[in-house]
Design an enzyme around this catalytic site. Structure first.
Site, PDB file in Angstrom:
ATOM      1  N   THR A  21       0.861  -1.184   0.000  1.00 63.68           N
ATOM      2  CA  THR A  21       0.000   0.000   0.000  1.00 63.68           C
ATOM      3  C   THR A  21       0.895   1.232   0.000  1.00 63.68           C
ATOM      4  OG1 THR A  21      -1.838  -1.017   1.148  1.00 63.68           O
ATOM      5  CG2 THR A  21      -1.516   1.324   1.560  1.00 63.68           C
ATOM      6  N   ARG A  49     -14.971  -6.140   0.047  1.00 63.38           N
ATOM      7  CA  ARG A  49     -14.278  -5.781   1.294  1.00 63.38           C
ATOM      8  C   ARG A  49     -13.691  -4.361   1.179  1.00 63.38           C
ATOM      9  NH1 ARG A  49      -8.672  -4.302   2.697  1.00 63.38           N
ATOM     10  NH2 ARG A  49      -8.269  -5.034   4.792  1.00 63.38           N
ATOM     11  N   GLY A  93     -11.173  -1.697   3.082  1.00 63.63           N
ATOM     12  CA  GLY A  93     -10.119  -1.657   4.094  1.00 63.63           C
ATOM     13  C   GLY A  93     -10.112  -0.338   4.857  1.00 63.63           C
TER      14      GLY A  93
HETATM   15  N1  ASP Z   1      -4.112  -1.491   4.931  1.00 66.54           N
HETATM   16  C1  ASP Z   1      -4.336  -2.053   3.634  1.00 66.54           C
HETATM   17  C2  ASP Z   1      -5.706  -2.707   3.633  1.00 66.54           C
HETATM   18  O1  ASP Z   1      -6.020  -3.385   4.575  1.00 66.54           O
HETATM   19  C3  ASP Z   1      -3.305  -3.016   3.200  1.00 66.54           C
HETATM   20  C4  ASP Z   1      -1.883  -2.513   3.262  1.00 66.54           C
HETATM   21  O2  ASP Z   1      -1.565  -1.618   3.994  1.00 66.54           O
HETATM   22  O3  ASP Z   1      -1.056  -3.019   2.518  1.00 66.54           O
HETATM   23  O4  ASP Z   1      -6.426  -2.580   2.679  1.00 66.54           O
END
Ligand code: ASP
Length: 339
Positions: free
Chosen positions: A208, A236, A238
């Site tokens: 991310t 989903r 996030g």
């Molecule tokens: N926080 C992100 C999510 O859960 C994933 C990540 O940080 O790589 O969508």
């Protein structure tokens, strides 16, 4: 006559010397704390092995350097933190190394569903989108939501419709797919999805991206963009596009998160840092330590933040986080592991 002139000249000279010394000492004293701008970025937290092939390591460092240079250039030249954050994140979204834009992870159904958010701390305004599948640079659409709509958060088809209305580029869904992510997805357990066991056996590697910045006019901006977590279930959402969870800014601090989204969300993490700072009158470092060490459990998440004084902080409790930061005082960091 000569004596009088001489005396007057001496008085003028000592006066000028006094002013000169005073100016000099003001500058010297003001310099150490005066940070006109600051920027920090991340390319995801997780459990990246130090045995990563040398070539790959080099590619990550080069990408982090390049991303940082984009933001720095804008801020040095008096540009806005908003432009610095958008352009830095755009570069990271276009770079296949990271889990945002092209190179995003696959959902359980073999798709790429992207989330992004941007927040302006001074104006206390934000834009967020979730579940888009055809928007080339989700961060730019999030900015449009903030600047050109009466709303804060758009999902799926509606977000894509808004992209058309605001001339944000859309691409074919194939654009986001890269072989490495496809292979990762194939290896993932499609039945159970991600779980803590997997986080611990080192298969949890993030990518991310996020960026936070302070500009010369005192604007604080936070932005985050992601493909989410490998094998995530349909629909989903996030932490990233949820204002206050993965992305938050106010007039004191700008914060961007990465890591296990559900845990970040349940602790309203980015806002928790900002609230702790404000209500306990703590500095950035202790507020970050509180969030990472006391609010989140070990191995869950990492954060970057910049405060209104131009201090930056980057911490993870996962062992590694692709990250970089700098400020106008010449402090500069580009790193992956904790040490
Ligand atoms: N926080 C992100 C999510 O859960 C994933 C990540 O940080 O790589 O969508």
């Amino acid at each position: 006559m000569f004596a009088t002139n001489h005396k007057a000249m001496k008085t003028i000279l000592s006066f000028l010397l006094l002013i000169f010394t005073a100016t000099l000492s003001t500058d010297i004293q003001a310099q150490p704390d005066k940070k006109e701008w600051a920027i920090a970025l991340h390319g995801g937290a997780g459990f990246v092995s130090k045995d990563m092939p040398e070539e790959r390591k080099k590619a990550y460092y080069a990408a982090l350097e390049e991303a940082l240079a984009i933001g720095e250039e804008i801020l040095k030249n008096g540009g806005s933190a908003l432009d610095a954050v958008e352009q830095t994140i755009k570069y990271l979204e276009d770079n296949e190394l990271f889990n945002a834009g092209r190179g995003s992870v696959f959902t359980a159904e073999g798709k790429n569903e992207l989330d992004a958010a941007i927040m302006d701390g001074k104006a206390l305004n934000a834009g967020a989108i979730t579940g888009v599948t055809t928007v080339k640079n989700p961060i730019s659409l999030a900015r449009k939501v903030m600047e050109e709509s009466r709303h804060v958060f758009f999902a799926g088809n509606g977000a894509e419709k808004f992209a058309d209305e605001t001339d944000v580029e859309r691409v074919d869904t194939e654009y986001f797919k890269i072989q490495r992510r496809y292979d990762e997805w194939k290896r993932a357990n499609k039945q159970t999805g991600y779980n803590l066991e997997k986080l611990e056996n080192n298969s949890w590697k993030m990518g991310t991206v996020g960026c936070v910045a302070l500009d010369k006019d005192g604007n604080l901006i936070a932005g985050t963009s992601t493909g989410g977590m490998t094998n995530k279930k349909y629909g989903r959402v996030g932490d990233v596009p949820i204002i206050g969870s993965g992305t938050y800014a106010n007039d004191m601090v700008a914060v961007s998160a990465t890591g296990w989204g559900e845990r970040i969300m349940l602790n309203v993490s980015a806002h928790t840092l900002a609230a702790y700072m404000k209500y306990t009158n703590s500095d950035l470092k202790s507020s970050m330590d509180y969030l990472v060490d006391e609010v989140l459990n070990p191995k869950e998440a990492g954060f970057i933040a910049v405060d209104k004084h131009g201090n930056f902080s980057m911490r993870t409790n996962t062992g590694s986080m692709f990250r970089a930061a700098s400020n106008s005082n010449g402090k500069r960091v580009v790193a992956i592991w904790e040490d």
